[in-house]
Design an enzyme around this catalytic site. Structure first.
Site, PDB file in Angstrom:
ATOM      1  N   ASP A  40       0.997  10.559   3.946  1.00 52.27           N
ATOM      2  CA  ASP A  40       1.719  11.437   4.869  1.00 52.27           C
ATOM      3  C   ASP A  40       0.783  12.488   5.453  1.00 52.27           C
ATOM      4  O   ASP A  40       0.772  13.640   5.032  1.00 52.27           O
ATOM      5  CB  ASP A  40       2.889  12.093   4.128  1.00 52.27           C
ATOM      6  CG  ASP A  40       3.850  12.755   5.087  1.00 52.27           C
ATOM      7  OD1 ASP A  40       3.745  12.509   6.303  1.00 52.27           O
ATOM      8  OD2 ASP A  40       4.702  13.526   4.621  1.00 52.27           O
ATOM      9  N   LYS A  71       2.034   4.722   1.664  1.00 49.07           N
ATOM     10  CA  LYS A  71       2.096   5.301   3.002  1.00 49.07           C
ATOM     11  C   LYS A  71       1.713   6.763   2.874  1.00 49.07           C
ATOM     12  O   LYS A  71       2.449   7.563   2.288  1.00 49.07           O
ATOM     13  CB  LYS A  71       3.495   5.162   3.589  1.00 49.07           C
ATOM     14  CG  LYS A  71       3.573   5.643   5.018  1.00 49.07           C
ATOM     15  CD  LYS A  71       4.904   5.229   5.632  1.00 49.07           C
ATOM     16  CE  LYS A  71       4.962   5.507   7.127  1.00 49.07           C
ATOM     17  NZ  LYS A  71       4.678   6.873   7.482  1.00 49.07           N
ATOM     18  N   GLU A 108       0.838  -1.207   0.000  1.00 44.33           N
ATOM     19  CA  GLU A 108       0.000   0.000   0.000  1.00 44.33           C
ATOM     20  C   GLU A 108       0.866   1.247   0.000  1.00 44.33           C
ATOM     21  O   GLU A 108       2.044   1.183   0.336  1.00 44.33           O
ATOM     22  CB  GLU A 108      -0.836   0.061   1.300  1.00 44.33           C
ATOM     23  CG  GLU A 108      -1.650  -1.146   1.551  1.00 44.33           C
ATOM     24  CD  GLU A 108      -2.279  -1.125   2.941  1.00 44.33           C
ATOM     25  OE1 GLU A 108      -2.274  -0.076   3.617  1.00 44.33           O
ATOM     26  OE2 GLU A 108      -2.768  -2.192   3.333  1.00 44.33           O
ATOM     27  N   TYR A 116      -7.064   0.336   7.491  1.00 42.28           N
ATOM     28  CA  TYR A 116      -6.938  -0.730   8.483  1.00 42.28           C
ATOM     29  C   TYR A 116      -8.289  -0.936   9.161  1.00 42.28           C
ATOM     30  O   TYR A 116      -8.801  -0.013   9.786  1.00 42.28           O
ATOM     31  CB  TYR A 116      -5.875  -0.310   9.505  1.00 42.28           C
ATOM     32  CG  TYR A 116      -5.383  -1.385  10.451  1.00 42.28           C
ATOM     33  CD1 TYR A 116      -5.547  -2.726  10.177  1.00 42.28           C
ATOM     34  CD2 TYR A 116      -4.707  -1.026  11.616  1.00 42.28           C
ATOM     35  CE1 TYR A 116      -5.070  -3.682  11.055  1.00 42.28           C
ATOM     36  CE2 TYR A 116      -4.224  -1.973  12.502  1.00 42.28           C
ATOM     37  CZ  TYR A 116      -4.413  -3.303  12.219  1.00 42.28           C
ATOM     38  OH  TYR A 116      -3.933  -4.244  13.080  1.00 42.28           O
ATOM     39  N   CYS A 136      23.930  40.169  14.817  1.00 46.66           N
ATOM     40  CA  CYS A 136      24.249  41.586  14.732  1.00 46.66           C
ATOM     41  C   CYS A 136      23.854  42.181  16.083  1.00 46.66           C
ATOM     42  O   CYS A 136      22.690  42.090  16.480  1.00 46.66           O
ATOM     43  CB  CYS A 136      23.452  42.254  13.610  1.00 46.66           C
ATOM     44  SG  CYS A 136      23.515  44.052  13.750  1.00 46.66           S
ATOM     45  N   LYS A 167      10.382   3.894   3.348  1.00 45.36           N
ATOM     46  CA  LYS A 167      10.231   5.330   3.073  1.00 45.36           C
ATOM     47  C   LYS A 167      11.002   5.709   1.819  1.00 45.36           C
ATOM     48  O   LYS A 167      12.138   5.278   1.618  1.00 45.36           O
ATOM     49  CB  LYS A 167      10.754   6.144   4.262  1.00 45.36           C
ATOM     50  CG  LYS A 167       9.997   5.845   5.542  1.00 45.36           C
ATOM     51  CD  LYS A 167       9.045   6.962   5.880  1.00 45.36           C
ATOM     52  CE  LYS A 167       9.446   7.581   7.189  1.00 45.36           C
ATOM     53  NZ  LYS A 167       8.847   8.857   7.434  1.00 45.36           N
ATOM     54  N   CYS A 207      27.582  43.054   9.744  1.00 50.19           N
ATOM     55  CA  CYS A 207      26.162  42.999   9.402  1.00 50.19           C
ATOM     56  C   CYS A 207      25.933  43.616   8.021  1.00 50.19           C
ATOM     57  O   CYS A 207      26.345  44.754   7.778  1.00 50.19           O
ATOM     58  CB  CYS A 207      25.348  43.750  10.446  1.00 50.19           C
ATOM     59  SG  CYS A 207      23.596  43.855  10.015  1.00 50.19           S
ATOM     60  N   CYS A 262      23.628  46.955   8.613  1.00 45.76           N
ATOM     61  CA  CYS A 262      24.039  48.172   9.326  1.00 45.76           C
ATOM     62  C   CYS A 262      25.549  48.257   9.522  1.00 45.76           C
ATOM     63  O   CYS A 262      26.051  49.239  10.049  1.00 45.76           O
ATOM     64  CB  CYS A 262      23.330  48.260  10.674  1.00 45.76           C
ATOM     65  SG  CYS A 262      23.925  47.052  11.863  1.00 45.76           S
ATOM     66  N   CYS A 304      19.740  48.552  13.958  1.00 47.20           N
ATOM     67  CA  CYS A 304      19.772  47.756  12.734  1.00 47.20           C
ATOM     68  C   CYS A 304      18.339  47.597  12.190  1.00 47.20           C
ATOM     69  O   CYS A 304      17.479  47.018  12.867  1.00 47.20           O
ATOM     70  CB  CYS A 304      20.398  46.400  13.059  1.00 47.20           C
ATOM     71  SG  CYS A 304      20.545  45.324  11.640  1.00 47.20           S
TER      72      CYS A 304
HETATM   73  S1  IVH Z   1      -0.934   0.714   8.961  1.00 45.07           S
HETATM   74  C1  IVH Z   1      -0.069  -1.321  12.977  1.00 45.07           C
HETATM   75  N1  IVH Z   1      -1.046   1.698   6.551  1.00 45.07           N
HETATM   76  O1  IVH Z   1       2.119   5.544   9.112  1.00 45.07           O
HETATM   77  C2  IVH Z   1      -0.121  -0.699  11.648  1.00 45.07           C
HETATM   78  N2  IVH Z   1      -0.240   3.106   8.283  1.00 45.07           N
HETATM   79  O2  IVH Z   1       4.186   4.504  11.584  1.00 45.07           O
HETATM   80  C3  IVH Z   1      -0.903   0.547  11.625  1.00 45.07           C
HETATM   81  N3  IVH Z   1       0.337   5.383   7.569  1.00 45.07           N
HETATM   82  O3  IVH Z   1       0.769   5.864  12.306  1.00 45.07           O
HETATM   83  C4  IVH Z   1      -0.628   1.451  10.521  1.00 45.07           C
HETATM   84  N4  IVH Z   1      -0.222   5.126   5.454  1.00 45.07           N
HETATM   85  O4  IVH Z   1      -0.328   7.168  10.439  1.00 45.07           O
HETATM   86  C5  IVH Z   1      -0.715   1.931   7.825  1.00 45.07           C
HETATM   87  N5  IVH Z   1      -1.257   2.452   4.359  1.00 45.07           N
HETATM   88  C6  IVH Z   1      -0.930   2.682   5.626  1.00 45.07           C
HETATM   89  C7  IVH Z   1      -0.436   3.940   6.076  1.00 45.07           C
HETATM   90  C8  IVH Z   1      -0.088   4.097   7.416  1.00 45.07           C
HETATM   91  C9  IVH Z   1       0.235   5.971   6.373  1.00 45.07           C
HETATM   92  C10 IVH Z   1       0.850   6.049   8.794  1.00 45.07           C
HETATM   93  C11 IVH Z   1       0.020   5.876  10.024  1.00 45.07           C
HETATM   94  C12 IVH Z   1       0.911   5.260  11.054  1.00 45.07           C
HETATM   95  C13 IVH Z   1       2.271   5.461  10.500  1.00 45.07           C
HETATM   96  C14 IVH Z   1       3.135   4.244  10.771  1.00 45.07           C
END
Ligand code: IVH
Length: 675
Positions: A115, A113, A111, A232, A431, A318, A413, A416, A437
């Site tokens: 942000d 991640k 999946e 989840y 400064c 990451k 600076c 001044c 200034c």
């Molecule tokens: S699963 C126990 N899936 O990343 C697993 N987390 O450090 C629970 N996050 O706190 C998280 N995308 O805020 C999961 N597809 C995804 C995610 C995801 C972003 C974030 C989430 C979590 C942190 C993991």
């Protein structure tokens, strides 16, 4: 049809249209038709307050009443994931899973991640009943009212008979977790607006989303256009053993689930997924910072279990921040409000994560020197989670013997001409010409008028620059003698705004002492320190006469702050400033009401805070201890009077307390003590 039936019908219809529009991106009616239905519902609800429902589509706009968040202890703790930046560690994870499952076949769900900030949503009988932030993982803030305004979060799940893709039945009670995000487009629009209003910008969409979700007014959240992806599903009666399958079911119930989810079996497939999204994610409407890999079967997840902090069945990979090479042309130096001088690299424009980059901060002399920069060098620029780019290194492949001159930090600076100084223990050069200034003079006025200080919000940096250039103001005390004619320059079109500004300046005379103290711009005296000092000394005169020892007696005041306060008041120019502010009627002492809130009930007590609390945050408890004359310390000793203990107090602390015979006071008992 009765009006009650019509209300229920409209709600169901509007929920569906909302889902079509925001989640499926395929509206089936026009915006006008939608608005007409919503208006009809609103009118009926106004006539029938007894049928009010917090999950009604009319509630998506949010209330503008101020709210406090309640703390909610998570039913299941919200763990985080272990992170890695390299594919080798992903292979190790895969291997560990294989060994952990003793040769059993397994699938990995790949999946994105997202942000943003994680959220836990609870549904009972198909209705959203609670939304809680992650907090410290054990407990978070109940932000339900704010979350109700997010259009992609269903308030009422669809009756299944009407589900177009034949969804499976939702469990009576379940939790679903995901990420609240601010799409790039909303983020950029928000920052443009803030720039126009001269408010501080958000560094990235995550900060913007987090600031928004914690807003005390749900109506503000509604305007900011947040989005949510769920990833989840948890509960006792889930539709399937497969995590992927559960999320597909959740999609049919009305949740927004990312399309970028794949079930795979081999490491090669995982790598392909990572490589694909490393590039493709740049076209997504929301920020992502990696890939999450999860063992798909929940039975296998349970078999693998967790470590102290994170599950063994999942890992986050990451993405590397994007880097580009460009040419360094010049380093310029900026003088800030405090006199700190910041080196800034000016480079040939280069495209980086969607924006053109020309400048990058070099932070301070040490950071700049560590890069060993020469004019004309090829440099590697990177943009990570933050929007501000940074130079990570000189691109060595391009270094030639006839390299340009080395970049040196300046000695004087640029504004001044004063010789720069460096204070012990600090990275920045300053400064020292505080009273002469220009950027420091202007910066101090900007800070003085800022929202959290004197809140003279009609005065932005450009207006201050203008007044300064016209010789109308040189310090903040000058603000109080300005006239409408001076501001407008006898120009009729400017009279209205000039009057408004003068009114705002007038009104600021009532700003309470603790904020005036913050507004003065004493180094290291931020909002919290200003509050502490105001409560302890109660008037500017008492503070001005305080000795170093008096200041150090105050719990949270260290040597740097104490010395800075002493230095500020010892300066004759500053003493004169205070006198001019006094003559203008500013609040230079604590109000009677603020004094009445104080007591000496905890005088002479040394208190340790431990655990998590339900009624106030830790910082609030620190402030309360201070307010009632007590002292907060970090570690338990024989001198500790008692421990203010919330839930989950650490076992080591508990043991030590028992050994030393230090009493333990619960949150409620403590609140009674100071009641
Ligand atoms: S699963 C126990 N899936 O990343 C697993 N987390 O450090 C629970 N996050 O706190 C998280 N995308 O805020 C999961 N597809 C995804 C995610 C995801 C972003 C974030 C989430 C979590 C942190 C993991």
């Amino acid at each position: 049809m009765t009006e009650q039936e019509r209300i229920l019908q409209l709600r169901a219809e509007l929920h569906q249209h909302n889902h079509n529009y925001y989640v499926l991106n395929t509206p089936t009616i026009s915006d006008q038709e939608f608005d007409a239905l919503l208006r009809e519902l609103q009118e009926l609800e106004d006539r029938h307050p007894e049928l009010a429902d917090p999950n009604s589509p009319t509630q998506r706009v949010g209330s503008d009443l101020s709210q406090e968040f309640e703390t909610f202890v998570h039913v299941r703790p919200m763990l985080s994931l272990s992170n890695t930046y390299n594919i080798g560690e992903v292979a190790e994870f895969y291997q560990r899973v294989r060994e952990g499952l003793a040769g059993e076949d397994f699938e990995i769900c790949c999946e994105l991640k997202f942000d943003g900030l994680s959220i836990s949503l609870h549904y009972e009988d198909g209705r959203l009943v609670r939304a809680v932030t992650r907090g410290d993982g054990v407990q978070g803030d109940d932000v339900t009212a704010n979350v109700r305004t997010i259009r992609t979060i269903p308030l009422q799940l669809r009756p299944l008979s009407e589900s177009p893709n034949g969804g499976e039945n939702w469990p009576r009670s379940f939790e679903i977790r995901g990420e609240i995000l601010m799409p790039w487009s909303s983020f950029e629009a928000l920052n443009r607006e803030r720039e126009a209003r001269e408010e501080p910008l958000f560094a990235n969409p995550r900060n913007a989303a987090s600031g928004t979700l914690k807003s005390k007014q749900a109506s503000v959240v509604a305007e900011r256009k947040l989005d949510a992806y769920l990833y989840y599903l948890l509960g006792d009666e889930l539709p399937a053993d497969g995590h992927y399958e559960n999320l597909q079911a959740a999609r049919s119930w009305g949740f927004q689930i990312s399309d970028a989810m794949r079930k795979v079996r081999t490491l090669e497939e995982i790598e392909a997924f990572i490589n694909y999204w490393d590039t493709a994610r740049k076209d997504l409407p929301v920020a992502t910072d990696g890939i999450v890999l999860k063992v798909n079967s929940m039975r296998q997840q349970r078999a693998l279990g967790m470590t102290a902090k994170s599950p063994r069945w999942a890992i986050a990979y990451k993405f590397q921040a994007e880097q580009q090479s460009t040419i360094l042309r010049e380093v310029t130096f900026q003088v800030g409000r405090t006199g700190a001088v910041t080196p800034v690299a000016n480079m040939d424009p280069v495209q980086l994560s969607g924006t053109v980059v020309r400048r990058a901060t070099l932070h301070n002399a040490d950071f700049m020197d560590s890069l060993d920069l020469h004019v004309g060098d090829h440099v590697l620029v990177e943009k990570g989670g933050e929007i501000i780019p940074k130079i990570v290194a000189v691109d060595e492949a391009f270094i030639t013997p006839e390299r340009g001159p080395k970049v040196e930090f300046i000695r004087h600076c640029p504004e001044c001409g004063a010789e720069l100084v460096r204070y012990e223990g600090e990275a920045a050069w300053y400064c020292p010409n505080e009273t002469g200034c220009p950027p420091q003079l202007k910066g101090r006025i900007e800070h003085f008028v800022s929202r959290r200080a004197m809140n003279i919000d009609t005065l932005g940096p450009e207006t201050i620059e203008d007044f300064f250039a016209r010789g109308l103001i040189r310090d903040y005390a000058d603000l109080y003698t300005l006239t409408v004619d001076q501001l407008s320059g006898y120009n009729d079109t400017r009279i209205r705004s000039a009057r408004k500004t003068i009114q705002a300046i007038e009104a600021s005379r009532q700003v309470p002492f603790e904020r005036v103290l913050f507004a003065l711009g004493i180094r290291f005296v931020g909002e919290t320190v200003a509050k502490t000092l105001a409560r302890r000394f109660r008037s500017i005169d008492a503070l001005a006469h305080a000795t170093l020892d008096d200041l150090l007696q105050v719990n949270t005041i260290g040597a740097a702050i104490a010395e800075s306060v002493i230095r500020w008041f010892a300066d004759a120019d500053n003493a004169f400033l205070v006198e001019r502010l006094r003559a203008q009627g500013l609040q230079l002492q604590l109000s009677d009401a603020a004094i009445a809130e104080q007591s000496d009930r905890l005088a002479g007590k040394t208190i340790v805070i431990s655990g998590v609390f339900a009624h106030h945050s830790r910082d609030e408890y620190k402030a309360l201890i201070e307010q009632h004359g007590g002292k907060n310390t970090g570690s338990i000793s024989a001198k500790t009077s008692f421990i203010l203990a919330g839930d989950n107090m650490g076992p080591a602390k508990l043991e030590k307390a028992q050994k030393l015979g230090v009493p333990i006071v619960s949150e409620d008992e403590f609140l009674q003590m100071i009641e």
